[in-house]
Design a protein around this motif. Structure first.
Motif, PDB file in Angstrom:
ATOM      1  N   LEU A 163      -6.449   1.069  -5.020  1.00 42.37           N
ATOM      2  CA  LEU A 163      -5.943  -0.175  -4.449  1.00 42.37           C
ATOM      3  C   LEU A 163      -5.122   0.098  -3.191  1.00 42.37           C
ATOM      4  O   LEU A 163      -5.241  -0.631  -2.210  1.00 42.37           O
ATOM      5  N   ALA A 164      -4.323   1.143  -3.192  1.00 42.22           N
ATOM      6  CA  ALA A 164      -3.549   1.481  -1.996  1.00 42.22           C
ATOM      7  C   ALA A 164      -4.489   1.726  -0.817  1.00 42.22           C
ATOM      8  O   ALA A 164      -4.261   1.216   0.288  1.00 42.22           O
ATOM      9  N   GLY A 165      -5.560   2.463  -1.048  1.00 41.39           N
ATOM     10  CA  GLY A 165      -6.539   2.717   0.011  1.00 41.39           C
ATOM     11  C   GLY A 165      -7.223   1.446   0.475  1.00 41.39           C
ATOM     12  O   GLY A 165      -7.432   1.234   1.670  1.00 41.39           O
ATOM     13  N   SER A 166      -7.549   0.573  -0.465  1.00 41.15           N
ATOM     14  CA  SER A 166      -8.202  -0.691  -0.112  1.00 41.15           C
ATOM     15  C   SER A 166      -7.285  -1.579   0.720  1.00 41.15           C
ATOM     16  O   SER A 166      -7.727  -2.210   1.686  1.00 41.15           O
ATOM     17  N   LEU A 167      -5.999  -1.626   0.370  1.00 33.16           N
ATOM     18  CA  LEU A 167      -5.061  -2.435   1.139  1.00 33.16           C
ATOM     19  C   LEU A 167      -4.889  -1.880   2.550  1.00 33.16           C
ATOM     20  O   LEU A 167      -4.772  -2.645   3.511  1.00 33.16           O
ATOM     21  N   LYS A 168      -4.908  -0.566   2.674  1.00 35.92           N
ATOM     22  CA  LYS A 168      -4.823   0.045   4.011  1.00 35.92           C
ATOM     23  C   LYS A 168      -6.057  -0.309   4.833  1.00 35.92           C
ATOM     24  O   LYS A 168      -5.955  -0.644   6.009  1.00 35.92           O
ATOM     25  N   GLU A 169      -7.221  -0.227   4.214  1.00 31.44           N
ATOM     26  CA  GLU A 169      -8.462  -0.582   4.915  1.00 31.44           C
ATOM     27  C   GLU A 169      -8.442  -2.052   5.317  1.00 31.44           C
ATOM     28  O   GLU A 169      -8.865  -2.400   6.412  1.00 31.44           O
ATOM     29  N   TRP A 170      -7.943  -2.908   4.428  1.00 34.20           N
ATOM     30  CA  TRP A 170      -7.881  -4.335   4.728  1.00 34.20           C
ATOM     31  C   TRP A 170      -6.961  -4.567   5.922  1.00 34.20           C
ATOM     32  O   TRP A 170      -7.243  -5.338   6.797  1.00 34.20           O
ATOM     33  N   ALA A 216       0.837  -1.204   0.000  1.00 38.12           N
ATOM     34  CA  ALA A 216       0.000   0.000   0.000  1.00 38.12           C
ATOM     35  C   ALA A 216       0.869   1.250   0.000  1.00 38.12           C
ATOM     36  O   ALA A 216       0.595   2.204  -0.740  1.00 38.12           O
ATOM     37  N   ALA A 217       1.928   1.254   0.808  1.00 38.73           N
ATOM     38  CA  ALA A 217       2.826   2.408   0.862  1.00 38.73           C
ATOM     39  C   ALA A 217       3.531   2.601  -0.478  1.00 38.73           C
ATOM     40  O   ALA A 217       3.668   3.737  -0.960  1.00 38.73           O
ATOM     41  N   GLN A 218       3.954   1.511  -1.084  1.00 35.67           N
ATOM     42  CA  GLN A 218       4.604   1.606  -2.389  1.00 35.67           C
ATOM     43  C   GLN A 218       3.639   2.140  -3.436  1.00 35.67           C
ATOM     44  O   GLN A 218       4.011   2.968  -4.275  1.00 35.67           O
ATOM     45  N   LEU A 219       2.401   1.667  -3.397  1.00 36.30           N
ATOM     46  CA  LEU A 219       1.403   2.152  -4.358  1.00 36.30           C
ATOM     47  C   LEU A 219       1.119   3.632  -4.142  1.00 36.30           C
ATOM     48  O   LEU A 219       0.932   4.379  -5.112  1.00 36.30           O
ATOM     49  N   ASP A 220       1.091   4.078  -2.889  1.00 34.11           N
ATOM     50  CA  ASP A 220       0.918   5.509  -2.608  1.00 34.11           C
ATOM     51  C   ASP A 220       2.060   6.319  -3.216  1.00 34.11           C
ATOM     52  O   ASP A 220       1.841   7.370  -3.817  1.00 34.11           O
ATOM     53  N   ASP A 221       3.288   5.833  -3.038  1.00 30.68           N
ATOM     54  CA  ASP A 221       4.451   6.522  -3.592  1.00 30.68           C
ATOM     55  C   ASP A 221       4.387   6.578  -5.116  1.00 30.68           C
ATOM     56  O   ASP A 221       4.679   7.606  -5.719  1.00 30.68           O
TER      57      ASP A 221
END
Length: 127
Positions: free
Chosen positions: A116-123, A24-29
């Motif tokens: 997807l980054a947000g979804s992974l954080k929520e998960w 998720a952090a990588q996707l945010d970056d």
């Protein structure tokens, strides 16, 4: 249940959650890099910055695919299936952005990446 077994299960659960947070952090970056390219579309350095951001994006999406193939992402089967579909779709968007760079195509890749980054954080938070 044996206490040692419970500890091992908890450690595996934490490890899988950490893997999801890393992705998720990588996707945010990556999304931030792609948005910077989109904001400065007319900049002469755009082609190089775009290619670097797309390569980084492809690397993260391929890491997600590898995690799914290796079983290191502890997600329900339907979520894994959807994530695989999204990763293949993202890969096609990356290829399209490479072949014919376009602000709108890049925008759809950014939206997919951020979602997807947000979804992974929520998960992760739900786990």
């Amino acid at each position: 249940m044996i206490p040692e077994h419970q500890i091992q299960q908890a450690q595996r659960h934490i490890h899988h959650a950490d893997v999801m947070m890393d992705e998720a952090a990588q996707l945010d970056d990556i999304a931030a890099q792609l948005m910077a390219v989109q904001r400065h579309w007319t900049d002469p350095s755009r082609p190089l910055r775009l290619m670097a951001a797309l390569e980084a994006s492809r690397g993260v999406w391929h890491a997600i695919q590898a995690g799914l193939a290796e079983g290191t992402l502890a997600l329900p089967l339907d979520v894994q299936h959807n994530l695989l579909i999204l990763s293949v779709y993202a890969d096609s968007k990356i290829g399209l952005c490479e072949a014919t760079p376009d602000v709108d195509t890049l925008g759809s890749l950014i939206a997919l990446t951020r979602t997807l980054a947000g979804s992974l954080k929520e998960w992760r938070e739900a786990a």
